[in-house]
Design a protein around this motif. Structure first.
Motif, mmCIF file in Angstrom:
data_model
loop_
_atom_site.group_PDB
_atom_site.id
_atom_site.type_symbol
_atom_site.label_atom_id
_atom_site.label_comp_id
_atom_site.label_asym_id
_atom_site.label_seq_id
_atom_site.Cartn_x
_atom_site.Cartn_y
_atom_site.Cartn_z
ATOM 1 N N PHE A 88 2.832 8.178 16.870
ATOM 2 C CA PHE A 88 2.428 9.527 16.479
ATOM 3 C C PHE A 88 1.137 9.932 17.190
ATOM 4 O O PHE A 88 1.017 11.066 17.671
ATOM 5 C CB PHE A 88 2.249 9.615 14.958
ATOM 6 C CG PHE A 88 3.503 9.943 14.204
ATOM 7 C CD1 PHE A 88 3.975 11.243 14.143
ATOM 8 C CD2 PHE A 88 4.230 8.949 13.563
ATOM 9 C CE1 PHE A 88 5.146 11.560 13.455
ATOM 10 C CE2 PHE A 88 5.399 9.246 12.871
ATOM 11 C CZ PHE A 88 5.856 10.558 12.821
ATOM 12 N N VAL A 89 0.182 9.019 17.250
ATOM 13 C CA VAL A 89 -1.082 9.314 17.937
ATOM 14 C C VAL A 89 -0.832 9.515 19.427
ATOM 15 O O VAL A 89 -1.406 10.411 20.055
ATOM 16 C CB VAL A 89 -2.113 8.189 17.695
ATOM 17 C CG1 VAL A 89 -3.397 8.451 18.479
ATOM 18 C CG2 VAL A 89 -2.433 8.068 16.203
ATOM 19 N N PHE A 90 0.025 8.690 20.014
ATOM 20 C CA PHE A 90 0.394 8.814 21.432
ATOM 21 C C PHE A 90 1.002 10.185 21.702
ATOM 22 O O PHE A 90 0.671 10.850 22.698
ATOM 23 C CB PHE A 90 1.387 7.704 21.778
ATOM 24 C CG PHE A 90 1.831 7.660 23.211
ATOM 25 C CD1 PHE A 90 1.029 7.099 24.190
ATOM 26 C CD2 PHE A 90 3.079 8.161 23.585
ATOM 27 C CE1 PHE A 90 1.459 7.045 25.518
ATOM 28 C CE2 PHE A 90 3.514 8.104 24.901
ATOM 29 C CZ PHE A 90 2.690 7.550 25.874
ATOM 30 N N ALA A 91 1.883 10.625 20.814
ATOM 31 C CA ALA A 91 2.515 11.939 20.960
ATOM 32 C C ALA A 91 1.497 13.061 20.836
ATOM 33 O O ALA A 91 1.565 14.074 21.543
ATOM 34 C CB ALA A 91 3.603 12.105 19.913
ATOM 35 N N LEU A 92 0.540 12.881 19.953
ATOM 36 C CA LEU A 92 -0.506 13.887 19.759
ATOM 37 C C LEU A 92 -1.394 14.012 20.992
ATOM 38 O O LEU A 92 -1.703 15.128 21.429
ATOM 39 C CB LEU A 92 -1.354 13.494 18.541
ATOM 40 C CG LEU A 92 -2.612 14.318 18.280
ATOM 41 C CD1 LEU A 92 -2.253 15.738 17.852
ATOM 42 C CD2 LEU A 92 -3.481 13.638 17.216
ATOM 43 N N GLU A 93 -1.784 12.892 21.549
ATOM 44 C CA GLU A 93 -2.805 12.883 22.602
ATOM 45 C C GLU A 93 -2.247 13.089 24.002
ATOM 46 O O GLU A 93 -2.995 13.422 24.919
ATOM 47 C CB GLU A 93 -3.577 11.567 22.538
ATOM 48 C CG GLU A 93 -4.375 11.409 21.251
ATOM 49 C CD GLU A 93 -5.118 10.096 21.129
ATOM 50 O OE1 GLU A 93 -5.979 9.978 20.244
ATOM 51 O OE2 GLU A 93 -4.829 9.179 21.930
#
Length: 303
Positions: free
Chosen positions: A208-213
């Motif tokens: 999720f963080v990877f997708a956000l950033e």
């Protein structure tokens, strides 16, 4: 630079793991909840999809929304009322967010929605499923397809949309692993050969963080580890790591159907799902192997 992220379903199993990780990565978090809780270490705003209500100020300064809300599919027996709640808690919340983003001033540029590998159907055998595989025909496939369709409207507002089709999440605090280890002995279910496309909770939250950033990412991605295991393999490995007795005699499908009704399809069926697409985008799993993932969860449980 950190972003301000608004999360739905923040008190659930995934949300409670994801929020600290976002904060550790320098992001500011606010949460949408059905009840106001001022005791949290982040702002909480009320919302109610039945009454089309979103508290004023909830979107203020928000650059990204992570949409995790949805009634647990395995929490209660599937009565007609429960099925309606499972469906509405996903689709109506998505439509509420769309309508609020359409009507109110905001700075949202990214919308990341949970989805599920149930999209493909509860039992797809040994076929390797990529994101282009067709939707299934059972209840969960119907729900997940409608869920993704409802969030897809977000793209009409020129907002970047990602949908993560989540597999069997392994956590020491709840979900499938806890259920597998709950009986006095661990045993495979049904045939035992059905695939379980699992993912460690930490890797899911990192995704999720990877997708956000990574702002170049867009579209649908399978959120599963690289090596799916059979129900028998996963149960045996979990029993070994957590010190439970493993009995190789399967629990008959008929018994599970009598106990669980239509829900039994979730454990008697299975999916062999590919994570090749997200890996090609550069995502690196911390726990690509089942034994490694289980050992880590065991160490956390001992804590």
């Amino acid at each position: 630079m950190g972003k301000k992220v608004l999360i739905t379903g923040g008190t659930g199993l995934v949300g409670s793991h994801l929020i600290p990780l976002l904060q550790q990565n320098g992001h500011e978090v606010a949460v949408l909840s059905r009840s106001k809780d001022t005791g949290k270490p982040y702002p909480v705003f009320e919302w109610d999809y039945n009454n089309n209500y979103l508290e004023e100020g909830a979107l203020e300064g928000v650059e990204a929304i992570i949409h995790l809300a949805g009634a647990g599919v395995a929490d209660k027996r599937w009565t007609n009322e429960r099925k309606e709640e499972i469906y509405n808690s996903r689709t109506k919340t998505s439509f509420l967010l769309y309508n609020m983003l359409k009507e109110r001033p905001h700075q949202v540029k990214t919308f990341i929605s949970a989805s599920a590998i149930g999209f493909y159907g509860m039992d797809t055998g040994s076929s390797i499923l990529k994101e282009t595989a067709p939707v299934g025909h059972d209840f969960l496939a119907h729900v997940t397809d409608a869920w993704e369709t409802s969030t897809a409207k977000i793209t009409d507002l020129n907002i970047r949309l990602l949908q993560l089709r989540i597999g069997v999440v392994l956590s020491e605090k709840g979900g499938a692993l806890v259920e597998i280890l709950k009986p006095p002995v661990a045993a495979p279910l049904g045939k035992g050969s059905q695939y379980m496309s699992w993912i460690h909770m930490e890797d899911l939250c990192r995704m999720f963080v990877f997708a956000l950033e990574n702002e170049a990412l867009i579209g649908t991605y399978n959120a599963v580890a690289p090596r799916p295991a059979s129900n028998k393999e996963l149960t045996r490995a979990a029993a070994r790591v957590f010190g439970k007795t493993f009995v190789p005699i399967p629990v008959p499908g008929l018994i599970l159907k009598l106990m669980l009704g239509e829900m039994a399809g979730m454990v008697l069926g299975g999916n062999r799902v590919s994570c090749e697409k997200i890996m090609k985008e550069g995502f690196d799993f911390s726990f690509p192997k089942l034994e490694q993932a289980l050992q880590n969860l065991r160490s956390k449980e001992k804590g």
